[in-house]
Design a protein around this motif. Structure first.
Motif, short mmCIF file in Angstrom:
data_model
loop_
_atom_site.label_atom_id
_atom_site.label_comp_id
_atom_site.label_asym_id
_atom_site.label_seq_id
_atom_site.Cartn_x
_atom_site.Cartn_y
_atom_site.Cartn_z
N ARG A 70 13.54 -0.75 -10.55
CA ARG A 70 12.98 -1.39 -9.27
C ARG A 70 13.79 -1.77 -7.94
O ARG A 70 13.80 -2.22 -6.90
N ASP A 71 15.00 -1.79 -8.90
CA ASP A 71 15.94 -2.93 -7.80
C ASP A 71 16.56 -1.76 -7.17
O ASP A 71 16.48 -2.04 -6.06
N ILE A 72 16.83 -0.53 -7.77
CA ILE A 72 16.99 0.26 -6.57
C ILE A 72 16.34 1.12 -5.65
O ILE A 72 16.77 0.93 -4.68
N GLU A 73 14.74 1.21 -6.39
CA GLU A 73 13.86 1.68 -4.92
C GLU A 73 13.98 0.34 -4.44
O GLU A 73 13.75 0.63 -2.99
N THR A 94 1.06 -0.73 0.05
CA THR A 94 -0.09 -0.46 0.05
C THR A 94 0.91 1.41 0.41
O THR A 94 0.59 2.31 -0.63
N ILE A 95 1.90 1.11 0.74
CA ILE A 95 2.48 2.31 0.94
C ILE A 95 3.46 2.78 -0.13
O ILE A 95 3.70 3.31 -0.71
N SER A 96 3.97 1.83 -1.00
CA SER A 96 4.97 1.58 -2.41
C SER A 96 4.34 1.92 -3.28
O SER A 96 4.50 2.88 -3.87
N SER A 97 2.85 1.78 -2.87
CA SER A 97 1.82 2.45 -4.72
C SER A 97 1.27 3.70 -4.37
O SER A 97 1.41 4.46 -5.07
N ALA A 98 1.41 4.23 -2.87
CA ALA A 98 0.82 5.24 -2.43
C ALA A 98 2.33 6.41 -3.12
O ALA A 98 1.37 6.97 -3.75
N LEU A 99 3.37 5.96 -3.30
CA LEU A 99 4.52 6.77 -3.22
C LEU A 99 4.55 6.33 -4.99
O LEU A 99 4.74 7.74 -5.14
N LYS A 100 4.36 5.75 -5.61
CA LYS A 100 4.01 5.38 -7.39
C LYS A 100 2.85 6.83 -7.70
O LYS A 100 2.92 7.28 -8.75
#
Lengths: 219, 219
Positions: free
Chosen positions: B57-60, A79-85
């Motif tokens: 994606r790797d860096i993320e 959820t949090i990584s989707s939010a950042l994107k």
């Protein structure tokens, strides 16, 4: 009992909905300024774009706090990584709205009217619909709606091709208005990008629900 | 003694340099395919774009691990948040390179030659220079170079306006080649965006060094 973490996640959800609503307003008002030849909306849209930028930074800070303090795993981390994107895409929609009013601001009424001879109005309607539905698919966690937004991107792409053809024809027959037609083409290009960002948002909704990201999966 | 955290930060640095180098290659090869009319470079650029996406994606993932496990503060936290931002801009440069070769791929030799009658070559050179210098300013943590990239954005914007005028003139006098001229205009627009992303990268370099982000500060 609700934990502090639950509360923060709920806050993130609310902030994202607010940012989504701001994007809908910005792009809707930008197009209203074009079609209604209403220049008073120009500063309103620029202010909305600034508000969207600030909201992006607030949400980013909130996500960082959640990551640092709560060390979430699995679905919460998703959820949090989707939010950042998602907020990057929302922020770009705000930018495109600002780009659109900056172009319309320079045009005279006569020039703004020229947009009606092209498919720009229908393209606008479709692009705005995609933004609204992508935000909606997030708010309702509606996977089906997210998929339909993703599938819809082709409709907007085809409208862009159509407008491109119309504009080439117009410039070839009426070279004196070339500048305006190219500005209108740029507006169509911005709308194409708006639709791309709505598609991205829908893809992040899909990812946050299923753990699968269509585009990554398709590679 | 180097800690595990230092090692991970060093790894992040190396990965960012690699991703920056991939962007330089992608955009340079995309423009080579246009100016040398070398269609064999099209799949090469598309493959580079895919590589850039994977690298993002790797860096993320690396940044998320650093945030979760190390709970960095102050300058280290700034480095990681700048990295997360910078890779979005790098990824977009890869996208623009792909957009450019997709357009050049459809053109015939004769059409590709038409680009030489416009200022596209000088715009390309300037935009590529900005990408190289923005990555360089990161690699060397060179604040002065970052500032000069940010200031240089206007040069590319002015070249875009010039090309826009040239293209309107061309279409008005030679309507039969309208499609190609519009494609060339789109290439110029992509280059303008490449320069914007290089500017953003330089702004993140500035932020990671000074803690001040020019654009935020200017609001």
């Amino acid at each position: 009992m609700r934990t502090r973490f639950d509360e923060q996640l709920e806050q993130l959800h609310v902030e994202l909905i607010t940012m989504g609503a701001l994007c809908e307003e910005a792009i809707t008002l930008a197009l209203k300024s074009l079609f209604d030849r209403d220049r008073s909306l120009v500063p309103v849209v620029l202010e909305k774009d600034g508000e969207i930028d600030r909201k992006e930074r607030d949400i980013e800070a909130l996500c960082m706090r959640l990551l640092l303090q709560q060390q979430p795993v699995a679905r919460d981390l998703r959820t949090i990584s989707s939010a950042l994107k998602m907020i990057s895409d929302m922020e770009r929609i705000g930018d495109q709205a600002a780009d659109i009013v900056e172009l319309t601001d320079q045009m005279h009424d006569k020039q703004l009217e020229m947009s009606s001879s092209l498919h720009i109005r229908s393209m606008s309607e479709e692009a705005v619909k995609m933004v609204i539905q992508s935000v909606d698919s997030f708010v309702k966690a509606d996977l089906e709606l997210a998929h339909s937004v993703i599938a819809y991107d082709d409709v907007v792409d085809n409208l862009f091709s159509k407008i491109r053809g119309e504009i080439i024809e117009q410039i070839a027959t009426d070279g004196t208005n070339g500048e305006v037609y190219i500005d209108l083409l740029m507006i169509a290009k911005y709308l194409e990008r708006v639709a791309d960002h709505a598609t991205n948002i829908a893809e992040w909704v899909e990812y946050s629900i299923t753990g699968i990201h269509g585009e990554m999966d398709g590679e």
